[in-house]
Design an enzyme around this catalytic site. Structure first.
Site, PDB file in Angstrom:
ATOM      1  N   SER A 103     -40.084 -30.560 -57.018  1.00 40.53           N
ATOM      2  CA  SER A 103     -38.820 -30.949 -56.708  1.00 40.53           C
ATOM      3  C   SER A 103     -38.360 -32.124 -56.197  1.00 40.53           C
ATOM      4  CB  SER A 103     -37.754 -29.694 -56.227  1.00 40.53           C
ATOM      5  OG  SER A 103     -36.532 -29.641 -56.245  1.00 40.53           O
ATOM      6  N   ASN A 104     -37.290 -32.243 -55.578  1.00 47.94           N
ATOM      7  CA  ASN A 104     -36.755 -33.454 -54.580  1.00 47.94           C
ATOM      8  C   ASN A 104     -35.900 -32.996 -53.466  1.00 47.94           C
ATOM      9  OD1 ASN A 104     -33.995 -33.901 -55.511  1.00 47.94           O
ATOM     10  ND2 ASN A 104     -35.236 -34.106 -57.507  1.00 47.94           N
ATOM     11  N   ARG A 105     -35.433 -33.913 -52.713  1.00 49.98           N
ATOM     12  CA  ARG A 105     -34.925 -33.499 -51.450  1.00 49.98           C
ATOM     13  C   ARG A 105     -33.254 -33.628 -51.890  1.00 49.98           C
ATOM     14  NH1 ARG A 105     -36.418 -38.080 -48.281  1.00 49.98           N
ATOM     15  NH2 ARG A 105     -34.454 -37.507 -47.312  1.00 49.98           N
TER      16      ARG A 105
END
Ligand code: CTP
Length: 394
Positions: A210-212
């Site tokens: 995923s990402n932030r």
């Protein structure tokens, strides 16, 4: 708010901790040129001073059926002829029950039993009181009679409990007042789909890529569009934010879930792709947990479908994309706008701590396909969202 000029608004204040919020609304109405007459119930005066309300409305407050100095004819009867709208803010379960059942035993319920003008109730109470069946039945009765109920919101209540019962936010209340006077909202009747947050691409039964992205910018864009009158669908990847009342929320996990949800909404007027969609996903998902037997683990990734690229020739919507860049900012953003056939691209960076991912502030530069370029200040994501809509509607 222009059309509030010279409008006469009766505000009924009842006994809830949110009574102090009536002060702000009174000030905004008066600033827009409206006149306000207040009626306070006995319990309202336990929460907020009569002198405060008299000063803010610039009118004596009505708080009793029988005035010390009776005037010829009942003041309450006169009200029914003079006012343009009634606003009950905050509305307790008690006043809702009285109004629903025609009880007229104090100055406010008496006025409500007489007034046929458009009436807006803004409930605020403990969440258990709100969901009490008797209260919900009373609310339904009022709605059926054409009264406007601005539903309370979810959140922390004065008791520190969490639940539905908080007074609606000021903008939602003002929108309802505006709609009574048919003050046009710029996105009224527009269908808008907005994506927000990250996607999660599973590796195995417990892990993902995923990402932030926090989703905060997309949520602010959605709430602002809703406040400007739009019918909003928010397609959100996993996040820790609260659902926004009045907006259709669709929760998804993967890029392909998001693609499917956006594809259902291609007949929208605007599509805002704010989500940080994963560009790659694991090719094979191990259904259970991968064990650490091997010294080295290779996970093969395959590209996800680029949603903007996929929809660009399938919709007549105005399409707004986002570009999160860390180098060659403008060049990369313009390249994305052209490749993905966007009407607008909103460039932001993750190069500074008060911009981009997972913070409450941002700074954006908006480019349009017609060649316009405009840069915002560093500001809260709510104000950046307003800045963005102003440019786009313009
Ligand atoms: N986007 C999309 N589908 C994807 C990836 C991105 O629709 N699979 C959209 C994003 O929502 C955003 C725009 O494309 O509106 C640009 O996303 P960004 O991640 O900045 O760019 P990419 O096109 O993915 O290119 P790169 O990662 O190489 O910068």
């Amino acid at each position: 708010m222009k059309k509030l000029k010279n409008k006469n608004i009766l505000i009924g204040i009842t006994g809830s901790i949110a009574a102090y919020k009536a002060c702000d609304i009174i000030r905004i109405i008066r600033k827009a040129g409206g006149n306000v007459q207040a009626i306070m119930t006995h319990s309202a005066k336990q929460f907020i001073g009569k002198s405060t309300i008299a000063a803010l409305t610039n009118n004596p407050v009505i708080d009793s059926i029988f005035e010390d100095d009776p005037k010829p004819g009942l003041e309450h009867i006169n009200l029914a002829f003079d006012i343009d709208m009634v606003l009950i803010l905050p509305a307790t379960a008690n006043i809702i029950a009285k109004a629903a059942n025609g009880i007229a035993d104090d100055s406010l319920s008496l006025a409500l039993s007489i007034c046929e003008q458009p009436t807006i109730f803004c409930p605020a109470m403990n969440y258990k009181m709100w969901r009490n069946k008797a209260n919900l039945d009373a609310v339904e009765k009022l709605r059926k009679r054409g009264k406007i109920i601005v539903d309370p919101e979810d959140g922390f209540l004065a008791s520190l409990h969490e639940g539905k019962g908080r007074l609606a936010n000021t903008q939602r209340i003002l929108n309802n007042i505006q709609s009574v006077f048919d003050i046009k909202l710029p996105l009224k009747n527009k269908n808008i789909v907005i994506t927000a947050g990250p996607t999660q691409e599973p590796i195995d039964g417990v892990r993902y890529i995923s990402n932030r992205s926090s989703g905060k910018m997309g949520f602010a864009i959605a709430e602002t569009a809703h406040n400007l009158g739009a019918n909003v669908t928010l397609i959100a990847g996993p996040n820790n934010l609260k659902d926004i009342p009045g907006i259709t929320m669709i929760h998804i996990n993967t890029a392909s879930d998001m693609l499917e949800a956006v594809s259902e909404k291609l007949d929208s007027d605007y599509i805002v792709m704010n989500a940080a969609v994963a560009d790659y996903r694991p090719k094979n998902i191990n259904p259970s947990k991968i064990k650490k037997h091997e010294a080295k683990l290779n996970i093969e990734l395959e590209p996800t479908v680029d949603i903007l690229d996929y929809i660009k020739d399938k919709t007549k919507a105005c399409i707004i994309g986002f570009a999160l860049e860390m180098e060659n900012l403008e060049e990369n953003a313009l390249d994305k706008m052209n490749r993905k056939k966007l009407d607008f691209i909103v460039l932001n960076t993750a190069n500074n701590i008060n911009q981009g991912f997972d913070v409450d502030t941002n700074q954006v530069t908006i480019f349009s396909s017609s060649g316009k370029k405009i840069k915002s200040d560093i500001d809260t994501k709510e104000r950046i969202a307003r800045f963005m809509w102003n440019e786009i509607i313009d």
